[in-house]
Write an enzyme that holds these catalytic residues in place. Structure first.
Site, PDB file in Angstrom:
ATOM      1  N   ASN A 171      89.422  18.221  57.123  1.00 35.33           N
ATOM      2  CA  ASN A 171      90.217  17.087  56.639  1.00 35.33           C
ATOM      3  C   ASN A 171      91.677  17.521  56.636  1.00 35.33           C
ATOM      4  O   ASN A 171      92.097  18.272  55.773  1.00 35.33           O
ATOM      5  CB  ASN A 171      89.740  16.733  55.214  1.00 35.33           C
ATOM      6  CG  ASN A 171      90.613  15.689  54.544  1.00 35.33           C
ATOM      7  OD1 ASN A 171      91.443  15.048  55.200  1.00 35.33           O
ATOM      8  ND2 ASN A 171      90.424  15.508  53.243  1.00 35.33           N
ATOM      9  N   LYS A 222      94.196  15.756  56.068  1.00 31.21           N
ATOM     10  CA  LYS A 222      94.992  14.972  55.101  1.00 31.21           C
ATOM     11  C   LYS A 222      96.305  14.523  55.758  1.00 31.21           C
ATOM     12  O   LYS A 222      96.307  14.238  56.952  1.00 31.21           O
ATOM     13  CB  LYS A 222      95.241  15.803  53.840  1.00 31.21           C
ATOM     14  CG  LYS A 222      93.968  16.446  53.290  1.00 31.21           C
ATOM     15  CD  LYS A 222      94.157  17.015  51.923  1.00 31.21           C
ATOM     16  CE  LYS A 222      92.884  17.715  51.484  1.00 31.21           C
ATOM     17  NZ  LYS A 222      92.884  18.090  50.095  1.00 31.21           N
ATOM     18  N   HIS A 251      87.350   9.904  49.116  1.00 25.02           N
ATOM     19  CA  HIS A 251      87.900  11.227  48.766  1.00 25.02           C
ATOM     20  C   HIS A 251      88.590  11.120  47.405  1.00 25.02           C
ATOM     21  O   HIS A 251      89.178  10.084  47.081  1.00 25.02           O
ATOM     22  CB  HIS A 251      88.895  11.661  49.846  1.00 25.02           C
ATOM     23  CG  HIS A 251      89.332  13.085  49.697  1.00 25.02           C
ATOM     24  ND1 HIS A 251      90.261  13.470  48.755  1.00 25.02           N
ATOM     25  CD2 HIS A 251      88.940  14.209  50.339  1.00 25.02           C
ATOM     26  CE1 HIS A 251      90.421  14.788  48.845  1.00 25.02           C
ATOM     27  NE2 HIS A 251      89.638  15.262  49.795  1.00 25.02           N
ATOM     28  N   GLU A 311      91.272  12.189  46.365  1.00 25.05           N
ATOM     29  CA  GLU A 311      92.705  11.855  46.423  1.00 25.05           C
ATOM     30  C   GLU A 311      92.901  10.347  46.596  1.00 25.05           C
ATOM     31  O   GLU A 311      93.856   9.773  46.072  1.00 25.05           O
ATOM     32  CB  GLU A 311      93.382  12.659  47.546  1.00 25.05           C
ATOM     33  CG  GLU A 311      93.537  14.120  47.138  1.00 25.05           C
ATOM     34  CD  GLU A 311      93.570  15.119  48.281  1.00 25.05           C
ATOM     35  OE1 GLU A 311      93.743  14.708  49.448  1.00 25.05           O
ATOM     36  OE2 GLU A 311      93.423  16.324  47.991  1.00 25.05           O
ATOM     37  N   GLU A 371      82.608  17.401  46.318  1.00 25.43           N
ATOM     38  CA  GLU A 371      83.899  18.074  46.202  1.00 25.43           C
ATOM     39  C   GLU A 371      84.371  18.033  44.755  1.00 25.43           C
ATOM     40  O   GLU A 371      84.951  17.026  44.318  1.00 25.43           O
ATOM     41  CB  GLU A 371      84.939  17.371  47.071  1.00 25.43           C
ATOM     42  CG  GLU A 371      84.613  17.350  48.545  1.00 25.43           C
ATOM     43  CD  GLU A 371      85.875  17.257  49.398  1.00 25.43           C
ATOM     44  OE1 GLU A 371      86.042  18.101  50.269  1.00 25.43           O
ATOM     45  OE2 GLU A 371      86.704  16.369  49.156  1.00 25.43           O
ATOM     46  N   GLY A 376      91.975  22.394  46.895  1.00 29.08           N
ATOM     47  CA  GLY A 376      93.312  22.947  47.074  1.00 29.08           C
ATOM     48  C   GLY A 376      93.736  23.921  45.995  1.00 29.08           C
ATOM     49  O   GLY A 376      94.903  24.318  45.937  1.00 29.08           O
ATOM     50  N   SER A 407      88.224  24.298  48.448  1.00 22.89           N
ATOM     51  CA  SER A 407      88.660  25.694  48.623  1.00 22.89           C
ATOM     52  C   SER A 407      87.679  26.543  49.434  1.00 22.89           C
ATOM     53  O   SER A 407      87.521  27.737  49.154  1.00 22.89           O
ATOM     54  CB  SER A 407      88.956  26.343  47.263  1.00 22.89           C
ATOM     55  OG  SER A 407      90.082  25.719  46.670  1.00 22.89           O
ATOM     56  N   GLY A 416      89.642  21.350  53.695  1.00 22.59           N
ATOM     57  CA  GLY A 416      91.012  20.844  53.714  1.00 22.59           C
ATOM     58  C   GLY A 416      91.948  21.877  54.329  1.00 22.59           C
ATOM     59  O   GLY A 416      91.964  22.078  55.545  1.00 22.59           O
ATOM     60  N   GLY A 417      92.681  22.570  53.470  1.00 23.64           N
ATOM     61  CA  GLY A 417      93.734  23.504  53.908  1.00 23.64           C
ATOM     62  C   GLY A 417      93.314  24.454  55.023  1.00 23.64           C
ATOM     63  O   GLY A 417      94.066  24.653  55.989  1.00 23.64           O
TER      64      GLY A 417
END
Ligand code: PEP
Length: 256
Positions: free
Chosen positions: A18, A20, A103, A105, A173, A179, A218, A239-240
């Site tokens: 993802n 983002k 999600h 967010e 999640e 994150g 994470s 993600g990251g």
């Protein structure tokens, strides 16, 4: 006589990135790098990247062998006066195979309720996309011992009735793990994934038994082996660490 238990179905994992609101043209190079490493050694998992919508067609144009592409959200309606939104049909036409929905967010930043997520999941499925529907508790909810109650309610409220293992993927999640560099223990992950599996089987029968349940929050190369080995973890939403081919492939190595 005791009823014979059905063996658990073999589920092909999915590792989805993802991105983002990250990535402009120059990051397309990471996709090319990923394709190169995948061509040398392919993990036993489906691989997907969900870029910002501005990069979707550009990634599709790269014809990235071994990497499916997805969106990060869609509107519940097919078309209409919804400035700034994108429909499931539009994503599908652009080359997406799936779309992330619900999600945390989006639930937090855009106030998306379970009901709104359910409408989007239905729209995605009707367009032929796989809905990757996210659930997860906040730290406050975990500390209050409400984790299972929260994720089960989200699961119930955010999925329409016509879900099957092809058109639906679940992502667990924990909001506090996203994150943050923090992850739940393997026992905590096992507890939630086990409870989600039970709820999916209760509602969708054999299809619920085959549905993929991803862990997200994470995930990185250093913890992927451990997290991906937990029962009922059928891949990851990343993600990251999905932003560079090196880290993303480092996670995919859990499935070599
Ligand atoms: C996510 O937001 O879907 C996610 C899993 O983020 P990260 O891997 O950066 O925690």
């Amino acid at each position: 006589m005791m009823a014979k238990q059905k063996p658990a179905p073999k589920i092909k994992p999915l590792v989805a990135g993802n991105w983002k609101m990250n990535g402009v043209g120059k990051q397309l190079g990471e996709v090319k790098k990923l394709v190169t490493v995948l061509s040398r050694q392919k993990p036993k998992a489906d691989v997907m990247i969900c870029p910002p919508v501005t990069l979707l067609s550009r990634m599709v144009a790269l014809k990235p062998k071994g990497v499916a592409l997805g969106g990060q959200d869609c509107h519940a309606n097919v078309d209409g006066a919804h400035t700034g939104d994108v429909s499931a049909d539009m994503l599908k036409e652009a080359g997406a195979k799936a779309v992330i929905l619900g999600h945390s967010e989006r639930r937090a930043d855009h106030g998306e309720s379970d009901k709104a997520v359910r409408a989007k999941v239905g729209a995605a499925q009707r367009s032929g996309l796989t809905a990757i529907m996210c659930v997860g508790e906040s730290l406050k909810q975990r500390k209050a011992g409400e984790t299972l109650k929260v994720v089960q309610a989200q699961l119930r409220g955010s999925l329409p009735d016509k879900c099957n293992a092809k058109n639906t993927v679940i992502a667990y999640e924990p909001v506090w793990a996203i994150g943050s560099g923090l992850t739940p223990t393997v026992e905590q992950v096992a507890q939630v994934h086990g409870a989600l599996r039970k709820a999916l089987v209760r509602r969708f029968g054999d299809e619920g038994a085959k549905m993929r349940i991803l862990y997200g929050g994470s995930v990185k190369p250093s913890n992927a082996d451990e997290l991906m080995a937990v029962p009922h973890v059928n891949g990851a939403l990343v993600g990251g660490a999905s932003l560079t081919a090196k880290d993303f492939y480092g996670i995919l190595k859990a499935y070599l």
